[in-house]
Design a protein around this motif. Structure first.
Motif, PDB file in Angstrom:
ATOM      1  N   PRO A   1       0.749  -1.158   0.251  1.00  0.00           N
ATOM      2  CA  PRO A   1      -0.017  -0.023  -0.013  1.00  0.00           C
ATOM      3  C   PRO A   1       0.789   1.373   0.058  1.00  0.00           C
ATOM      4  O   PRO A   1       2.085   1.294   0.451  1.00  0.00           O
ATOM      5  CB  PRO A   1      -0.762  -0.060   1.279  1.00  0.00           C
ATOM      6  N   TRP A   2       0.334   2.292  -0.619  1.00  0.00           N
ATOM      7  CA  TRP A   2       0.913   3.550  -0.600  1.00  0.00           C
ATOM      8  C   TRP A   2       0.866   4.353   0.992  1.00  0.00           C
ATOM      9  O   TRP A   2      -0.126   3.908   1.380  1.00  0.00           O
ATOM     10  CB  TRP A   2       0.296   4.718  -1.637  1.00  0.00           C
ATOM     11  N   PRO A   3       1.921   4.973   1.446  1.00  0.00           N
ATOM     12  CA  PRO A   3       1.355   5.721   2.678  1.00  0.00           C
ATOM     13  C   PRO A   3       0.282   6.808   2.440  1.00  0.00           C
ATOM     14  O   PRO A   3       0.088   7.125   1.073  1.00  0.00           O
ATOM     15  CB  PRO A   3       2.792   6.437   3.017  1.00  0.00           C
ATOM     16  N   PRO A   4      -0.326   7.158   3.448  1.00  0.00           N
ATOM     17  CA  PRO A   4      -1.758   8.224   3.277  1.00  0.00           C
ATOM     18  C   PRO A   4      -0.979   9.428   2.828  1.00  0.00           C
ATOM     19  O   PRO A   4       0.136   9.828   3.216  1.00  0.00           O
ATOM     20  CB  PRO A   4      -2.397   8.039   4.340  1.00  0.00           C
ATOM     21  N   PRO A   5      -1.725  10.496   2.234  1.00  0.00           N
ATOM     22  CA  PRO A   5      -1.139  11.891   2.069  1.00  0.00           C
ATOM     23  C   PRO A   5      -1.097  12.487   3.360  1.00  0.00           C
ATOM     24  O   PRO A   5      -1.779  12.079   4.596  1.00  0.00           O
ATOM     25  CB  PRO A   5      -2.449  12.460   1.478  1.00  0.00           C
ATOM     26  N   LEU A   6      -0.201  13.414   3.589  1.00  0.00           N
ATOM     27  CA  LEU A   6      -0.099  14.222   4.868  1.00  0.00           C
ATOM     28  C   LEU A   6      -0.416  15.516   4.605  1.00  0.00           C
ATOM     29  O   LEU A   6      -0.079  16.045   3.718  1.00  0.00           O
ATOM     30  CB  LEU A   6       1.536  13.944   5.092  1.00  0.00           C
ATOM     31  N   GLN A   7      -0.883  15.760   5.920  1.00  0.00           N
ATOM     32  CA  GLN A   7      -1.525  17.307   5.815  1.00  0.00           C
ATOM     33  C   GLN A   7      -0.568  18.110   6.694  1.00  0.00           C
ATOM     34  O   GLN A   7      -0.383  17.841   7.842  1.00  0.00           O
ATOM     35  CB  GLN A   7      -2.772  17.263   6.527  1.00  0.00           C
ATOM     36  N   GLN A   8      -0.517  19.540   6.128  1.00  0.00           N
ATOM     37  CA  GLN A   8       0.311  20.282   7.009  1.00  0.00           C
ATOM     38  C   GLN A   8      -0.620  21.823   6.811  1.00  0.00           C
ATOM     39  O   GLN A   8      -1.660  21.922   6.105  1.00  0.00           O
ATOM     40  CB  GLN A   8       1.511  20.745   6.372  1.00  0.00           C
ATOM     41  N   ALA A   9      -0.276  22.512   7.888  1.00  0.00           N
ATOM     42  CA  ALA A   9      -1.058  23.797   8.068  1.00  0.00           C
ATOM     43  C   ALA A   9      -1.532  24.656   6.540  1.00  0.00           C
ATOM     44  O   ALA A   9      -2.320  24.923   6.577  1.00  0.00           O
ATOM     45  CB  ALA A   9      -0.468  24.805   8.835  1.00  0.00           C
ATOM     46  N   LYS A  10      -0.432  24.633   5.782  1.00  0.00           N
ATOM     47  CA  LYS A  10      -0.512  25.202   4.347  1.00  0.00           C
ATOM     48  C   LYS A  10      -0.280  24.462   3.102  1.00  0.00           C
ATOM     49  O   LYS A  10      -0.017  24.999   2.208  1.00  0.00           O
ATOM     50  CB  LYS A  10       0.322  26.439   4.457  1.00  0.00           C
ATOM     51  N   SER A  11      -0.091  23.327   3.413  1.00  0.00           N
ATOM     52  CA  SER A  11       0.140  22.413   2.229  1.00  0.00           C
ATOM     53  C   SER A  11      -0.423  20.775   2.361  1.00  0.00           C
ATOM     54  O   SER A  11      -0.597  20.470   3.522  1.00  0.00           O
ATOM     55  CB  SER A  11       1.570  22.371   1.929  1.00  0.00           C
ATOM     56  N   ARG A  12      -0.573  20.126   1.336  1.00  0.00           N
ATOM     57  CA  ARG A  12      -0.861  18.863   1.397  1.00  0.00           C
ATOM     58  C   ARG A  12       0.223  18.097   0.567  1.00  0.00           C
ATOM     59  O   ARG A  12       0.729  18.717  -0.305  1.00  0.00           O
ATOM     60  CB  ARG A  12      -2.270  18.578   0.752  1.00  0.00           C
ATOM     61  N   TRP A  13       0.838  17.106   1.367  1.00  0.00           N
ATOM     62  CA  TRP A  13       1.723  15.900   0.740  1.00  0.00           C
ATOM     63  C   TRP A  13       1.045  14.797   0.145  1.00  0.00           C
ATOM     64  O   TRP A  13       0.606  13.881   0.847  1.00  0.00           O
ATOM     65  CB  TRP A  13       2.865  15.557   2.072  1.00  0.00           C
ATOM     66  N   GLN A  14       1.266  14.666  -1.256  1.00  0.00           N
ATOM     67  CA  GLN A  14       0.828  13.455  -1.856  1.00  0.00           C
ATOM     68  C   GLN A  14       1.829  12.515  -2.091  1.00  0.00           C
ATOM     69  O   GLN A  14       2.975  12.828  -3.064  1.00  0.00           O
ATOM     70  CB  GLN A  14       0.074  14.090  -3.169  1.00  0.00           C
ATOM     71  N   PRO A  15       1.675  11.225  -1.552  1.00  0.00           N
ATOM     72  CA  PRO A  15       2.992  10.268  -1.938  1.00  0.00           C
ATOM     73  C   PRO A  15       3.021   9.909  -3.234  1.00  0.00           C
ATOM     74  O   PRO A  15       2.028   9.814  -4.122  1.00  0.00           O
ATOM     75  CB  PRO A  15       2.506   9.036  -1.283  1.00  0.00           C
ATOM     76  N   VAL A  16       4.361   9.903  -3.801  1.00  0.00           N
ATOM     77  CA  VAL A  16       4.576   9.455  -5.166  1.00  0.00           C
ATOM     78  C   VAL A  16       5.834   8.656  -5.396  1.00  0.00           C
ATOM     79  O   VAL A  16       6.635   8.541  -4.501  1.00  0.00           O
ATOM     80  CB  VAL A  16       4.915  10.829  -6.192  1.00  0.00           C
ATOM     81  N   PRO A  17       5.825   8.168  -6.693  1.00  0.00           N
ATOM     82  CA  PRO A  17       7.056   7.280  -6.923  1.00  0.00           C
ATOM     83  C   PRO A  17       8.281   8.008  -7.214  1.00  0.00           C
ATOM     84  O   PRO A  17       8.388   9.304  -7.383  1.00  0.00           O
ATOM     85  CB  PRO A  17       6.668   6.412  -8.128  1.00  0.00           C
ATOM     86  N   TRP A  18       9.586   7.379  -7.016  1.00  0.00           N
ATOM     87  CA  TRP A  18      10.613   8.272  -7.232  1.00  0.00           C
ATOM     88  C   TRP A  18      10.752   8.668  -8.810  1.00  0.00           C
ATOM     89  O   TRP A  18      11.405   9.884  -9.028  1.00  0.00           O
ATOM     90  CB  TRP A  18      11.991   7.414  -6.659  1.00  0.00           C
ATOM     91  N   SER A  19      10.085   7.808  -9.375  1.00  0.00           N
ATOM     92  CA  SER A  19      10.343   8.131 -11.088  1.00  0.00           C
ATOM     93  C   SER A  19       9.687   9.690 -11.157  1.00  0.00           C
ATOM     94  O   SER A  19       9.813  10.065 -12.134  1.00  0.00           O
ATOM     95  CB  SER A  19       9.654   7.091 -11.930  1.00  0.00           C
ATOM     96  N   GLU A  20       9.012   9.945 -10.291  1.00  0.00           N
ATOM     97  CA  GLU A  20       8.248  11.404 -10.631  1.00  0.00           C
ATOM     98  C   GLU A  20       9.244  12.509 -10.596  1.00  0.00           C
ATOM     99  O   GLU A  20       9.097  13.521 -11.053  1.00  0.00           O
ATOM    100  CB  GLU A  20       6.939  11.334  -9.694  1.00  0.00           C
ATOM    101  N   LEU A  21      10.313  12.369  -9.715  1.00  0.00           N
ATOM    102  CA  LEU A  21      11.432  13.306  -9.500  1.00  0.00           C
ATOM    103  C   LEU A  21      12.098  13.738 -10.789  1.00  0.00           C
ATOM    104  O   LEU A  21      13.049  12.925 -10.953  1.00  0.00           O
ATOM    105  CB  LEU A  21      12.080  13.341  -8.292  1.00  0.00           C
TER     106      LEU A  21
END
Length: 415
Positions: free
Chosen positions: A82-102
């Protein structure tokens, strides 16, 4: 470099970073030389310091080569994992992605970024403290080994704004290199000050105009002068950037290079003098050369222009050792900045000390690289906003002044 993992103490750099961002009216070729200079600046003194630190610090050894895990694939999670869940910050949202996206992950000169990462390990955030012993040891690893370790231990997350449609913006900042006198002279008439004793008792403190004219603000700053400059615009530049390297001529004629680091401000709002001149219809070119040309032609209005920006920054004087000279000032994380590898961020979007993959397509400079979130600025607000530390001196200033281009960010977070 420290072997401790203590938390940061003291005040952030607090730089009103690049609220002007005037476009420097100079050649792209010179900016390219500045960008090239960033990538190679001071590598050998830093490497020597790292090796000395490695000899002194007791750290956990890396696994032997025959026990090390193979490099993780730069693709999505294995089938069924399973992918890790997205992470929420006060002013942003972090969406998990594969390394190939970088973009460009396989081509970056990782050893340059590792200098900045080792600096972050002097005051690591809690999430990264356990990884710092291996980060230090990997300073002398190959780029392939560094990338393999990252893919094994970290998960990339795409940084997204909470409001859809917000665009990313990358700008730059630097340390000005200035000449000054310890005592006022017929030529050196513009003072840079230490914080006044009663700064905390009045918020906001007096304005720039009140500081520049006879009255209680001027009296409160009497005896707090650090150095005197010849050009009031140079004083404004070092205040906007938040720090500077200054060659001071002492009373006996000797000279010494020091750093003037951010020590506080009058907490007045920042106002761009370039924007003020444009509103006045005084100029069409809001670059620093354009502003300086206008000031030379209109000396009787220079104070009026300067007073349109009520914000004033106060400094503290710091010595510049040979090792210090290879790094920038201390940022909001409390560690020295690394040219080309440190960025200022909104701390409510990305915590200080976080490794970040940065991608900016130009037009001035194509940047795809590992950087560390180590600073902030009052103009650096939102999820997709970063200020890129370019170094010091004229070439770094040229690049910083012209850098204003699209931006994407990925945080690299421990698994």
């Amino acid at each position: 470099m420290s072997c401790s993992s203590s938390s940061r103490a003291g005040s952030p750099l607090g730089r009103p970073a690049n609220m002007v961002h005037q476009t420097m009216n100079t050649s792209t070729a010179s900016a390219s030389r500045a960008s090239s200079r960033i990538s190679s600046m001071r590598r050998f003194p830093v490497l020597a310091a790292i090796l000395g630190m490695l000899a002194a610090c007791a750290t956990a050894p890396l696994p032997p080569p025959d026990e090390a895990a193979p490099p993780a694939p730069l693709n999505p999670a294995p089938a069924g994992a399973p992918w890790p869940p997205p992470l929420q910050q006060a002013k942003s949202r972090w969406q998990p992605v594969p390394w190939s996206e970088l973009p460009g992950f396989g081509e970056d000169a990782m050893h340059e970024a590792w200098n900045a990462w080792v600096k972050s390990c002097e005051r690591p955030p809690a999430a990264f403290a356990a990884l710092c012993p291996q980060v230090r040891q990997l300073s002398i690893a190959t780029p392939e080994e560094q990338r393999a370790w990252m893919t094994q231990r970290l998960q990339p997350y795409r940084v997204e704004p909470l409001q859809a449609g917000a665009e990313g913006l990358l700008t730059g900042y630097y340390e000005p290199l200035l000449e000054a006198s310890r005592q006022p002279t017929a030529r050196h008439t513009v003072a840079l000050y230490r914080p006044p004793a009663g700064l905390a008792s009045r918020r906001p403190w007096y304005t720039r105009q009140e500081i520049d004219t006879p009255g209680p603000a001027r009296e409160a700053l009497r005896g707090r002068e650090i150095a005197w400059l010849a050009d009031p615009l140079d004083a404004l530049v070092v205040q906007i950037q938040g720090s500077g390297r200054v060659r001071i001529t002492e009373a006996d004629g000797s000279q010494r290079m020091v750093r003037l680091a951010f020590a506080g401000s009058n907490e007045q709002p920042y106002r761009s003098i370039g924007a003020w001149l444009l509103q006045q219809g005084a100029i069409r070119d809001a670059s620093w050369p354009g502003i300086k040309a206008w000031a030379a032609q209109n000396p009787q209005r220079v104070n009026e222009m300067l007073w349109s920006n009520p914000r004033v920054v106060f400094f503290r004087e710091e010595p510049l050792s040979e090792l210090d000279a290879g790094f920038g000032p201390r940022g909001a994380q409390g560690v020295a900045l690394t040219p080309g590898r440190s960025i200022a961020v909104d701390k409510d979007s990305i915590p200080y000390g976080t490794p970040v993959w940065l991608a900016s397509p130009g037009p001035l400079a194509k940047l795809q690289r590992l950087v560390l979130a180590q600073d902030t600025g009052s103009a650096i607000v939102g999820a997709l906003r970063a200020d890129y530390f370019t170094g010091w001196g004229a070439e770094a200033g040229e690049l910083a002044g012209r850098l204003k281009q699209p931006l994407r960010l990925w945080v690299l977070w421990p698994k």
